[in-house]
Write an enzyme that holds these catalytic residues in place. Structure first.
Site, short mmCIF file in Angstrom:
data_model
loop_
_atom_site.label_atom_id
_atom_site.label_comp_id
_atom_site.label_asym_id
_atom_site.label_seq_id
_atom_site.Cartn_x
_atom_site.Cartn_y
_atom_site.Cartn_z
N GLN A 17 -8.44 3.50 -2.69
CA GLN A 17 -9.47 4.21 -1.91
C GLN A 17 -9.50 5.73 -2.05
OE1 GLN A 17 -11.08 4.72 2.68
NE2 GLN A 17 -9.74 3.03 2.27
N ARG A 38 -8.00 -1.27 -16.30
CA ARG A 38 -7.24 -2.14 -17.20
C ARG A 38 -8.05 -3.38 -17.56
NH1 ARG A 38 -1.01 -2.10 -15.68
NH2 ARG A 38 -1.92 -1.69 -13.65
N LEU A 72 -10.05 -0.24 -20.57
CA LEU A 72 -9.26 0.41 -21.62
C LEU A 72 -7.78 0.27 -21.30
CD1 LEU A 72 -9.61 2.29 -24.13
CD2 LEU A 72 -9.40 4.22 -22.56
N THR A 74 -4.69 1.88 -21.81
CA THR A 74 -4.27 3.21 -22.28
C THR A 74 -2.81 3.24 -22.73
OG1 THR A 74 -3.79 3.81 -20.01
CG2 THR A 74 -5.94 4.47 -20.87
N LYS A 75 -2.18 2.08 -22.70
CA LYS A 75 -0.79 2.05 -23.18
C LYS A 75 -0.71 1.59 -24.64
CE LYS A 75 1.73 2.04 -18.92
NZ LYS A 75 2.34 1.26 -17.86
N PHE A 97 -2.69 7.71 -9.56
CA PHE A 97 -1.59 6.80 -9.89
C PHE A 97 -0.37 7.16 -9.08
CE2 PHE A 97 -3.56 6.88 -14.32
CZ PHE A 97 -4.13 5.63 -14.19
N TYR A 139 0.46 4.62 0.79
CA TYR A 139 -0.83 4.06 1.21
C TYR A 139 -1.25 4.74 2.53
CZ TYR A 139 -0.81 0.32 -2.27
OH TYR A 139 -0.84 -0.38 -3.44
N GLU A 140 -2.49 4.47 2.87
CA GLU A 140 -3.13 5.07 4.05
C GLU A 140 -2.21 5.29 5.26
OE1 GLU A 140 -6.62 5.93 4.89
OE2 GLU A 140 -5.46 6.67 6.57
N ASP A 169 -6.71 8.20 3.12
CA ASP A 169 -7.40 7.84 1.88
C ASP A 169 -8.69 8.63 1.66
OD1 ASP A 169 -5.55 6.06 0.94
OD2 ASP A 169 -6.49 4.32 1.84
N GLY A 248 -9.67 19.51 22.92
CA GLY A 248 -9.94 20.93 23.12
C GLY A 248 -9.87 21.28 24.59
N GLY A 249 -10.67 22.24 24.99
CA GLY A 249 -10.64 22.69 26.38
C GLY A 249 -11.50 21.85 27.31
N GLN A 250 -12.18 20.84 26.77
CA GLN A 250 -13.07 20.04 27.62
C GLN A 250 -12.44 18.68 27.89
OE1 GLN A 250 -15.50 22.04 28.07
NE2 GLN A 250 -15.48 23.23 26.19
N GLN A 273 -17.72 19.05 30.25
CA GLN A 273 -17.84 20.40 29.69
C GLN A 273 -17.91 21.37 30.87
OE1 GLN A 273 -21.45 20.95 27.54
NE2 GLN A 273 -20.60 22.48 26.17
N1 CAO Z 1 -4.09 0.93 -18.96
C1 CAO Z 1 -2.76 0.78 -19.00
N2 CAO Z 1 -1.96 1.01 -17.94
C2 CAO Z 1 -2.55 1.42 -16.80
C3 CAO Z 1 -3.93 1.61 -16.70
C4 CAO Z 1 -4.72 1.35 -17.85
N3 CAO Z 1 -6.03 1.49 -17.84
N4 CAO Z 1 -4.21 2.01 -15.45
C5 CAO Z 1 -3.05 2.07 -14.79
N5 CAO Z 1 -2.03 1.72 -15.59
C6 CAO Z 1 -0.61 1.67 -15.28
C7 CAO Z 1 -0.04 3.01 -14.95
O1 CAO Z 1 0.16 3.76 -16.11
C8 CAO Z 1 1.26 2.61 -14.25
O2 CAO Z 1 2.22 2.29 -15.23
P1 CAO Z 1 3.77 2.72 -15.14
O3 CAO Z 1 4.17 2.67 -13.70
O4 CAO Z 1 4.42 1.70 -15.99
O5 CAO Z 1 3.87 4.07 -15.68
C9 CAO Z 1 0.89 1.29 -13.59
O6 CAO Z 1 -0.38 0.94 -14.10
C10 CAO Z 1 0.88 1.27 -12.10
O7 CAO Z 1 0.31 2.42 -11.53
P2 CAO Z 1 0.54 2.81 -10.01
O8 CAO Z 1 1.94 3.26 -9.76
O9 CAO Z 1 -0.49 3.80 -9.67
O10 CAO Z 1 0.22 1.44 -9.24
P3 CAO Z 1 0.91 0.68 -8.01
O11 CAO Z 1 0.03 -0.47 -7.72
O12 CAO Z 1 2.34 0.39 -8.23
O13 CAO Z 1 0.84 1.72 -6.78
C11 CAO Z 1 -0.24 3.18 -5.23
C12 CAO Z 1 -0.35 1.91 -6.05
C13 CAO Z 1 -1.57 3.43 -4.56
C14 CAO Z 1 0.83 3.00 -4.14
C15 CAO Z 1 0.14 4.35 -6.14
O14 CAO Z 1 -0.81 4.42 -7.17
C16 CAO Z 1 0.21 5.70 -5.44
O15 CAO Z 1 1.15 6.00 -4.70
N6 CAO Z 1 -0.80 6.56 -5.71
C17 CAO Z 1 -0.81 7.91 -5.23
C18 CAO Z 1 -1.16 7.96 -3.79
C19 CAO Z 1 -2.46 7.28 -3.50
O16 CAO Z 1 -3.49 7.63 -4.02
N7 CAO Z 1 -2.41 6.34 -2.57
C20 CAO Z 1 -3.64 5.87 -1.97
C21 CAO Z 1 -4.12 4.65 -2.49
S1 CAO Z 1 -5.45 4.18 -1.47
O17 CAO Z 1 -4.71 3.52 -0.16
#
Ligand code: CAO
Length: 416
Positions: A17, A38, A72, A74-75, A97, A139-140, A169, A248-250, A273
């Site tokens: 989010q 992905r 895509l 990306t790895k 990420f 997370y949130e 978020d 606030g003050g109200q 108020q």
């Molecule tokens: N191709 C290949 N790999 C990909 C990819 C793609 N298109 N997109 C993502 N990945 C990979 C990342 O490179 C990562 O790999 P490694 O950990 O091996 O380096 C992996 O996917 C997981 O990414 P992540 O750590 O972001 O995912 P998670 O589900 O474990 O964690 C979250 C989720 C939200 C806790 C974490 O992303 C986070 O803390 N984000 C920052 C804070 C944040 O925005 N939180 C709010 C989320 S909304 O509630």
């Protein structure tokens, strides 16, 4: 009608989010937002809390409108090559990420800067760089607890409480959008991109600044007069949970209206108020309070504020929340019915202003989403459906100069 952010190309590496809320906003205002996901899976919210089997969940559709989707991996070496090409011709890369993931992918800030010195790299993390919790995934609700919202929300006799509002978020996403626009403006003059970082903890705290105000007042005087604990209860050395008190003050509180016994939202928020005291007395039929020294000033009312709210509740007993507000608005009293989500979804004013928008989606049909809360005199914000997973993969690759044969091979190898 052209949109102000037309011509700005954004690589959207966001998920869940916080990040998607930011890039969605920029897409509404005209940016070309390419969501990189992905292959096969995509953003986890596509499949979380589904209401229609096999169809993108509302969690996804309501945070990813107006974007394009590119699958895509990306790895893989080919995936990295495609991302490199994209970086060279884009303006902004947004990611949320877990800590270090972009670096592990091989795209450090230094490397991205080399590829495209004008690039703005915008990140959301749970905690800021260098913070002792910088390695944590967040997370949130974690952010609401870390940013001071949970310890100050709820009632005195209950536990710390998180808000339904996405303070960690979407709120962080809005902060990031401001950061990106600021960096774009700076680039107009310097020609250089920069790194923009926003932490969820910081963004929650930014909305809790009055609680930091209160901590300092409490440290100095030992009490907080606008909290329900004053003057009859006790204060410790930390800001307490203030229930539904006004910040606030109200003074204000949520008050019962006709039907509260069966309707969980048959309430209004009522604010006393200071300068509206006489109209309040007139509205609730307590004219004798207008000039009574026991009631005329805010300080005089403080020790009996809940008795006053009780009297107003007596007055509200035979009025629905809507009837009550219709009376009180004539007296210029700040108040509102407590609206349920069902009432909000059907609200004609919110539909008319575009704040609630009905959107078409290729697989689910129409659904409701929250449109732009920001209104412009010279731009109508149009909300479009969210993209299907990989819907624009071929189109984006063609734009990068790949032939149809090369694209087919990339599909075959599951790079895209
Ligand atoms: N191709 C290949 N790999 C990909 C990819 C793609 N298109 N997109 C993502 N990945 C990979 C990342 O490179 C990562 O790999 P490694 O950990 O091996 O380096 C992996 O996917 C997981 O990414 P992540 O750590 O972001 O995912 P998670 O589900 O474990 O964690 C979250 C989720 C939200 C806790 C974490 O992303 C986070 O803390 N984000 C920052 C804070 C944040 O925005 N939180 C709010 C989320 S909304 O509630």
């Amino acid at each position: 009608m052209s949109k102000p952010l037309e011509g700005i190309k954004i690589i959207d590496f966001t998920h869940v989010q916080a990040g998607p809320a930011c890039t969605q906003l920029l897409a509404w205002f005209g940016a070309d937002v390419i969501k990189v996901e992905r292959p096969g899976a995509g953003d986890v919210t596509r499949s979380q809390l589904r209401d229609i089997p096999g169809v993108d969940a509302l969690y996804f559709t309501m945070l990813n409108s107006n974007k394009r989707s590119l699958t895509l991996d990306t790895k893989t070496p080919e995936g990295k090559e495609i991302l490199t090409k994209l970086i060279k011709e884009s303006d902004v890369l947004v990611e949320n990420f877990g800590p270090g993931a972009l670096d592990r992918m091989g795209f450090t800030w230094e490397h991205i800067k080399e590829l495209n010195p004008g690039m703005i790299v915008a990140s959301v993390k749970g905690f800021s760089d260098g913070h002792h919790y910088e390695d944590l995934k967040v997370y949130e609700n974690v952010a609401q607890c870390a940013g001071g919202a949970a310890s100050t929300t709820g009632f005195d006799d209950g536990p710390p409480t998180v808000s339904a509002a996405a303070l960690g978020d979407s709120n962080t996403g809005m902060h990031l959008a401001i950061g990106i626009l600021t960096a774009l403006r700076a680039r107009d003059t310097t020609g250089k991109g920069q790194k923009v970082a926003v932490s969820m903890q910081d963004s929650v705290l930014n909305l809790c600044r009055v609680k930091l105000r209160d901590q300092q007042r409490l440290d100095r005087v030992g009490y907080l007069e606008e909290y329900p604990q004053y003057p009859h209860g006790k204060f410790s050395d930390v800001v307490p949970r203030g229930g539904n008190a006004g910040g606030g003050g109200q003074p204000g509180w949520v008050l019962k209206c006709k039907g509260w016994e069966t309707d969980p939202n048959a309430y209004i928020y009522f604010t006393i108020q200071g300068h509206a005291w006489a109209p309040i007395c007139r509205a609730i039929g307590k004219e004798e309070w207008i000039d009574d020294p026991a009631y005329t000033t805010a300080i005089a009312r403080q020790d009996k504020i809940f008795d006053i709210f009780g009297t107003i509740e007596e007055w509200l007993k035979d009025k629905t929340k809507f009837e009550a507000v219709d009376i009180l608005r004539k007296f210029d009293i700040p108040c509102s019915p407590v609206l349920s989500m069902k009432e909000i979804a059907a609200d004609p004013s919110l539909r008319a202003s575009g704040t609630i928008a009905e959107v078409e989606h290729k697989e689910r049909g129409t659904y409701l989403t929250v449109g732009s809360p920001i209104k412009f005199s010279d731009m109508k914000v149009e909300i479009k459906g969210s993209p299907l997973l990989g819907e624009h993969t071929d189109e984006v690759l063609e734009g990068l100069g790949y032939s149809s044969k090369e694209i087919a091979a990339l599909h075959e190898k599951r790079v895209v």
